[in-house]
Design a protein around this motif. Sequence first.
Motif, PDB file in Angstrom:
ATOM      1  N   LYS A 314      75.980   2.387  17.062  1.00 32.46           N
ATOM      2  CA  LYS A 314      77.382   2.233  16.993  1.00 32.46           C
ATOM      3  C   LYS A 314      78.198   2.750  18.336  1.00 32.46           C
ATOM      4  CE  LYS A 314      79.675   1.089  14.067  1.00 32.46           C
ATOM      5  NZ  LYS A 314      80.331  -0.395  13.834  1.00 32.46           N
ATOM      6  N   ALA A 315      77.682   3.777  18.937  1.00 30.07           N
ATOM      7  CA  ALA A 315      78.309   4.494  19.968  1.00 30.07           C
ATOM      8  C   ALA A 315      77.838   3.748  21.355  1.00 30.07           C
ATOM      9  CB  ALA A 315      78.054   6.080  19.956  1.00 30.07           C
ATOM     10  N   PHE A 316      76.447   3.655  21.321  1.00 27.15           N
ATOM     11  CA  PHE A 316      76.072   3.483  22.754  1.00 27.15           C
ATOM     12  C   PHE A 316      75.448   2.007  23.352  1.00 27.15           C
ATOM     13  CE2 PHE A 316      75.302   7.809  21.691  1.00 27.15           C
ATOM     14  CZ  PHE A 316      76.346   8.377  22.413  1.00 27.15           C
ATOM     15  N   MET A 317      75.365   1.040  22.322  1.00 28.91           N
ATOM     16  CA  MET A 317      74.940  -0.362  22.540  1.00 28.91           C
ATOM     17  C   MET A 317      75.971  -1.057  22.819  1.00 28.91           C
ATOM     18  SD  MET A 317      71.572  -0.253  22.242  1.00 28.91           S
ATOM     19  CE  MET A 317      71.819   1.344  23.191  1.00 28.91           C
ATOM     20  N   ALA A 318      75.829  -2.224  23.832  1.00 27.97           N
ATOM     21  CA  ALA A 318      76.719  -3.244  24.090  1.00 27.97           C
ATOM     22  C   ALA A 318      75.996  -4.244  24.947  1.00 27.97           C
ATOM     23  CB  ALA A 318      77.642  -2.415  24.836  1.00 27.97           C
ATOM     24  N   GLU A 321      75.074  -6.661  30.344  1.00 32.96           N
ATOM     25  CA  GLU A 321      75.867  -7.316  31.395  1.00 32.96           C
ATOM     26  C   GLU A 321      77.258  -6.842  31.848  1.00 32.96           C
ATOM     27  OE1 GLU A 321      73.712 -11.756  31.151  1.00 32.96           O
ATOM     28  OE2 GLU A 321      75.998 -11.697  30.788  1.00 32.96           O
ATOM     29  N   TYR A 322      77.774  -5.903  30.708  1.00 33.41           N
ATOM     30  CA  TYR A 322      79.276  -5.529  30.708  1.00 33.41           C
ATOM     31  C   TYR A 322      79.330  -3.819  30.820  1.00 33.41           C
ATOM     32  CZ  TYR A 322      81.075 -10.291  30.281  1.00 33.41           C
ATOM     33  OH  TYR A 322      81.415 -11.560  30.296  1.00 33.41           O
ATOM     34  N   ALA A 323      78.146  -3.267  30.542  1.00 31.83           N
ATOM     35  CA  ALA A 323      78.232  -1.918  30.472  1.00 31.83           C
ATOM     36  C   ALA A 323      76.800  -1.310  30.747  1.00 31.83           C
ATOM     37  CB  ALA A 323      78.602  -1.419  29.200  1.00 31.83           C
ATOM     38  N   GLU A 324      76.827  -0.136  31.217  1.00 35.72           N
ATOM     39  CA  GLU A 324      75.460   0.279  31.592  1.00 35.72           C
ATOM     40  C   GLU A 324      75.070   1.252  30.406  1.00 35.72           C
ATOM     41  OE1 GLU A 324      74.649   1.801  36.212  1.00 35.72           O
ATOM     42  OE2 GLU A 324      76.491   2.755  35.237  1.00 35.72           O
ATOM     43  N   LEU A 325      73.980   0.932  29.945  1.00 40.77           N
ATOM     44  CA  LEU A 325      73.752   1.709  28.749  1.00 40.77           C
ATOM     45  C   LEU A 325      72.660   2.863  28.834  1.00 40.77           C
ATOM     46  CD1 LEU A 325      72.367  -1.567  26.529  1.00 40.77           C
ATOM     47  CD2 LEU A 325      74.794  -0.566  26.976  1.00 40.77           C
ATOM     48  N   PRO A 326      72.698   4.111  28.314  1.00 40.19           N
ATOM     49  CA  PRO A 326      72.062   5.258  28.506  1.00 40.19           C
ATOM     50  C   PRO A 326      70.797   5.113  27.922  1.00 40.19           C
ATOM     51  CG  PRO A 326      73.786   5.661  26.820  1.00 40.19           C
ATOM     52  CD  PRO A 326      73.910   4.053  27.389  1.00 40.19           C
ATOM     53  N   LEU A 327      69.990   4.406  28.226  1.00 38.35           N
ATOM     54  CA  LEU A 327      68.831   4.122  27.339  1.00 38.35           C
ATOM     55  C   LEU A 327      67.835   5.331  27.873  1.00 38.35           C
ATOM     56  CD1 LEU A 327      68.174   0.235  27.473  1.00 38.35           C
ATOM     57  CD2 LEU A 327      68.974   1.640  25.504  1.00 38.35           C
ATOM     58  N   SER A 328      67.837   5.752  29.095  1.00 36.27           N
ATOM     59  CA  SER A 328      66.841   6.546  29.509  1.00 36.27           C
ATOM     60  C   SER A 328      67.000   7.939  28.918  1.00 36.27           C
ATOM     61  CB  SER A 328      66.949   6.948  30.876  1.00 36.27           C
ATOM     62  OG  SER A 328      66.657   5.702  31.545  1.00 36.27           O
ATOM     63  N   GLY A 329      68.448   8.212  28.601  1.00 35.44           N
ATOM     64  CA  GLY A 329      68.963   9.293  27.867  1.00 35.44           C
ATOM     65  C   GLY A 329      68.766   9.390  26.430  1.00 35.44           C
ATOM     66  N   THR A 364      77.181   6.129  34.097  1.00 37.69           N
ATOM     67  CA  THR A 364      78.499   6.822  33.923  1.00 37.69           C
ATOM     68  C   THR A 364      78.830   6.854  32.400  1.00 37.69           C
ATOM     69  OG1 THR A 364      79.127   6.020  36.163  1.00 37.69           O
ATOM     70  CG2 THR A 364      80.829   6.596  34.315  1.00 37.69           C
ATOM     71  N   GLU A 365      79.396   8.091  32.006  1.00 40.00           N
ATOM     72  CA  GLU A 365      79.926   8.223  30.651  1.00 40.00           C
ATOM     73  C   GLU A 365      80.780   7.301  30.391  1.00 40.00           C
ATOM     74  OE1 GLU A 365      80.892  11.840  27.827  1.00 40.00           O
ATOM     75  OE2 GLU A 365      80.113  12.171  29.372  1.00 40.00           O
ATOM     76  N   ARG A 366      80.871   6.538  29.146  1.00 39.86           N
ATOM     77  CA  ARG A 366      81.844   5.869  28.652  1.00 39.86           C
ATOM     78  C   ARG A 366      82.796   6.245  27.278  1.00 39.86           C
ATOM     79  NH1 ARG A 366      81.484   0.058  30.241  1.00 39.86           N
ATOM     80  NH2 ARG A 366      82.960  -0.309  28.830  1.00 39.86           N
ATOM     81  N   GLN A 367      83.721   5.849  27.205  1.00 41.85           N
ATOM     82  CA  GLN A 367      84.656   6.346  25.957  1.00 41.85           C
ATOM     83  C   GLN A 367      83.911   5.814  24.630  1.00 41.85           C
ATOM     84  OE1 GLN A 367      88.547   4.927  25.848  1.00 41.85           O
ATOM     85  NE2 GLN A 367      88.980   6.154  24.089  1.00 41.85           N
TER      86      GLN A 367
END
Length: 564
Positions: A314-318, A321-329, A364-367
């Motif tokens: 819910k917090a980190f998936m999108a 093409e519109y957001a960098e996803l922190p998949l490595s983290g 980059t961290e996102r809200q």
Amino acid sequence: MVSKNDFKGRTPYSDYIRETAEGNAGMVATAHPIASEVGQKILREGGNAVDAAVAIQFALNVVEPMMTGIGGSGFMMVYDAKTKKTKIFDGHVRAPKAAHPNMFLDETGEVIPFRKRSTKATAVGVPGILKAMDAALRQYGSKPLAELIEPSIAHAENGVEVNFVLCDALENFEYRLGDVAKNFFLPEGKKLKPGDILKKEHLAKTYRILQEKGISAFYEGEIGEAIIRSIKKLGGFMEMDDLQSYRITEDEPMRGTYKGYEIVSSFAPSAGGFSVLQILKILESFKIEQYDVRSWEKYYLIAEAMRLAFEDKKAFMADPEYAELPLSGLFHPEYISERRKFINFEERNNEVNFGNPWKYDKVTERQIVSQPFEKEQSETTHFTVQDQWGNIVACTSTVEHPFGCGIMVEDYGFILNNELTDFDSVPGGMNEVEPGKRPVSCKSPTIIFKDGKPILTLGSPGGPTIISSVVQTIIHFLDFNLDIKSAIEEPRIFTPMGPHIEWEAGIDMNSKGHLEGMGYVFNDVPHSIGNVQAIHMDQENGISYGAADSSREGCALGLDKEDF
């Protein structure tokens, strides 16, 4: 092996014959016998797995119109046995150009109730399944589109028997139907009964147009024009340009390991692959196989790992093409270790929340914007095919909720999706509505490899329950060594984030009581969760075993070398 006492109380043991098959030169598993027969026919006539999958998708629009269709989307995963490469044809919906972040808020800024916003023409995303199939067919197919559509035209014109699945959907979700759909599915206000013959002349006409003019007729021609007319008539804002400019992506899948196996699943904007892999990674060190398959420990581990993964989803998936996803983290060993610490075997952990993968990642961290929890049943369909050459297709396709937005395209006979409701209703987060963007999905078509060879392919419908159904079937098969039909039929649970657990008949009542003592709250009555279709490839003996879930009228059909 499965016995007649293992069936969750859903179907007679005699259906086991329809739901399982074996063969040494091909296999099909779908949620409906007609769709499986169509796929088997294409394989027998020399078609490959992609040919058969395309034919199956058209057939499913005839027999499961409430679950899937050309007005929806899908993720088609293709394994090419010659190159040993796997790719995903992502035919997920995109938001029209007029879509905007506040579209699911009312004039006071409050979230519009789900039932209302999901049955409006504004909920329709630009459909993508046809373009995904067309692209897969151009790259891997061996038969022309017109030939692959023909069997479904015959079924649409001659009519198909109504089954209990459609009747149950109409009973529970009649409220979703618009006027055109209601007149079709409830002729003269009368409810369809199992065994009734339902003819679909308008859908057959649409298929004839696609046969003659190709997929472009949907995105640029008369079918597309009919879609826009139907949407505009009901207050929607999709334009012909949205259809014309729609594009799919061809993606590398998500990959991970679990106890020596390679798990290959869907990539964002589907969060399904991420969640399946993260749950398995969290569970890996707990050695779940040491417990009984119906022990409280097994259910507890799955429930807590599921809650952790769903918070992160819910917090980190999108849409990437519109957001960098922190998949490595999210998959960093130290981050996974942090998540495992929430599992204490003492209680349902009230502190479970999304983590902080940003510190292990360079993006980059996102809200993070919290969203209201709304319990609405999503439905979909999954099917899988293996051909005589070892090629595999696993495809999950949908119109989202049962009957989608309820809009049937007038005179063309197919339902439109309501998939824009998979965007966040409260704007500001990574999954907020934006023009051209794809909403987060849970579809999880999956292939599992051992020593570089495919041994299992599976998937399920069910919205967020897709993830739990796929994970538990994998665990039942790999960790508890159940045959694939038993792995599917073993009762499943589902818990998204809160204390609530949905469950299937057959789970151990003592285990259920133990979990209730740990703070979980169970549904009053059990119900079916998901509808897994799977193929087990026994590479050592050269035999494939197909299995369909007993919660629908599923069917597995195999082929042997002498069938050609």
